[in-house]
Design an enzyme around this catalytic site. Sequence first.
Site, PDB file in Angstrom:
ATOM      1  N   ARG A 141       0.813  -1.214   0.000  1.00 37.02           N
ATOM      2  CA  ARG A 141       0.000   0.000   0.000  1.00 37.02           C
ATOM      3  C   ARG A 141       0.849   1.268   0.000  1.00 37.02           C
ATOM      4  O   ARG A 141       0.524   2.246  -0.691  1.00 37.02           O
ATOM      5  CB  ARG A 141      -0.947  -0.010   1.211  1.00 37.02           C
ATOM      6  CG  ARG A 141      -1.810   1.237   1.373  1.00 37.02           C
ATOM      7  CD  ARG A 141      -2.432   1.712   0.069  1.00 37.02           C
ATOM      8  NE  ARG A 141      -3.201   0.679  -0.620  1.00 37.02           N
ATOM      9  CZ  ARG A 141      -3.599   0.791  -1.879  1.00 37.02           C
ATOM     10  NH1 ARG A 141      -3.300   1.865  -2.593  1.00 37.02           N
ATOM     11  NH2 ARG A 141      -4.290  -0.184  -2.431  1.00 37.02           N
ATOM     12  N   LYS A 153       3.483  24.555  -3.351  1.00 33.35           N
ATOM     13  CA  LYS A 153       2.179  24.003  -2.962  1.00 33.35           C
ATOM     14  C   LYS A 153       2.216  22.479  -3.075  1.00 33.35           C
ATOM     15  O   LYS A 153       1.534  21.855  -3.885  1.00 33.35           O
ATOM     16  CB  LYS A 153       1.074  24.597  -3.836  1.00 33.35           C
ATOM     17  CG  LYS A 153       0.929  26.103  -3.653  1.00 33.35           C
ATOM     18  CD  LYS A 153      -0.095  26.693  -4.599  1.00 33.35           C
ATOM     19  CE  LYS A 153      -0.174  28.213  -4.447  1.00 33.35           C
ATOM     20  NZ  LYS A 153      -1.128  28.835  -5.396  1.00 33.35           N
ATOM     21  N   LYS A 167       6.860  38.820  -2.258  1.00 35.91           N
ATOM     22  CA  LYS A 167       5.495  38.803  -2.787  1.00 35.91           C
ATOM     23  C   LYS A 167       4.730  40.018  -2.259  1.00 35.91           C
ATOM     24  O   LYS A 167       5.286  40.866  -1.550  1.00 35.91           O
ATOM     25  CB  LYS A 167       4.827  37.486  -2.419  1.00 35.91           C
ATOM     26  CG  LYS A 167       5.637  36.262  -2.872  1.00 35.91           C
ATOM     27  CD  LYS A 167       4.860  34.973  -2.799  1.00 35.91           C
ATOM     28  CE  LYS A 167       3.942  34.843  -3.982  1.00 35.91           C
ATOM     29  NZ  LYS A 167       3.300  33.504  -4.052  1.00 35.91           N
ATOM     30  N   GLU A 197       7.434  39.626  -7.005  1.00 40.92           N
ATOM     31  CA  GLU A 197       6.109  39.495  -7.606  1.00 40.92           C
ATOM     32  C   GLU A 197       5.483  40.876  -7.772  1.00 40.92           C
ATOM     33  O   GLU A 197       5.524  41.691  -6.853  1.00 40.92           O
ATOM     34  CB  GLU A 197       5.224  38.631  -6.719  1.00 40.92           C
ATOM     35  CG  GLU A 197       3.776  38.531  -7.159  1.00 40.92           C
ATOM     36  CD  GLU A 197       2.902  37.897  -6.091  1.00 40.92           C
ATOM     37  OE1 GLU A 197       2.694  36.674  -6.167  1.00 40.92           O
ATOM     38  OE2 GLU A 197       2.450  38.616  -5.173  1.00 40.92           O
ATOM     39  N   ASP A 245       1.889  38.438 -11.746  1.00 41.50           N
ATOM     40  CA  ASP A 245       0.869  37.629 -11.079  1.00 41.50           C
ATOM     41  C   ASP A 245      -0.538  37.985 -11.565  1.00 41.50           C
ATOM     42  O   ASP A 245      -0.963  39.143 -11.482  1.00 41.50           O
ATOM     43  CB  ASP A 245       0.963  37.834  -9.567  1.00 41.50           C
ATOM     44  CG  ASP A 245       0.049  36.897  -8.798  1.00 41.50           C
ATOM     45  OD1 ASP A 245       0.009  35.708  -9.119  1.00 41.50           O
ATOM     46  OD2 ASP A 245      -0.641  37.385  -7.880  1.00 41.50           O
TER      47      ASP A 245
END
Length: 301
Positions: free
Chosen positions: A99, A134, A166, A201, A222
């Site tokens: 598994r 992510k 960012k 960004e 962005d």
Amino acid sequence: MPLPAPALRKVLDAAYAEDAPQGDLTSLVLIPESAHATAELRARVPGVFSGGPVVEAGFRLHDPGAQVELLVGEGEPFEAGTALARVAGKAREILTAERVVLNLVQRMSAIAALTARYVALTAGTKAQIVDTRKTTPGLRELERYAVRCGGGRNHRFSLSDAVLAKDNHLAVLTGGDPAKLTGVLRAARERLGHTTHFEVEVDSIEQIGPVLAAGVDTIMLDNFTPAMLREGVAIVAGRAIVEASGGVNLGTVAAIAATGVDVISVGALTHSVVNLDLGLDVVIEARAVEVPGAHAEAKQP
């Protein structure tokens, strides 16, 4: 770039500690220690293979003498019904490892397959498809290896690897005053070593000039429309790497790539992928095994 063995071992150790903390009770009760078996990893749907090192290490971690044969190469597409790998060894250990190996290879092959679709849609352009942070906690090395198997590239591995300022960073630094943007970024640039990559960004065309003036290496545009991306590429004019991010999916990526950007970052490669359906089936038993007591005759009174 190969999958680092120490990172793979760390993932496997944690996964087996979770899945069989005191051993595989079912196999210990039902399967004699002397039983041997051969099993095949088969695809039930089409995909792109990633995870050969997981198959080898996953089964051999339980049975060092297991014979593992990879039948499909890393990054190789396959059809439903394809035998991807074969393992022969102690039956108990194969069943215990099954598994965890399946869970990891199903996810990795799904990521490779999805990445390959994005790469195919940008063929003929200079745009590189890259992943993001992510990722599934604890599985970043494996998931990013799968992106490479699918023909994609990797963004910074962690927060420690590069500067990426960012919108929230810029809001803290400038207090919303665009006149401060060049100065604060240039000061940060001067504090960095020459080998450290500096990316910023931006979310508007107006920010591109002040950010360029700070001497950054990459500008991330962005959530820009294709028309805005083309304008941004023209303004940068080769003075920095141009990355497109936000709103990227299989329906939009070709148009984004056609604008002339250098990099397209796609969080969906790892955060939205659905595992492929793969199965492990015992196909050959080396010899019949007599289970003690299975055919014992009842004693006469």
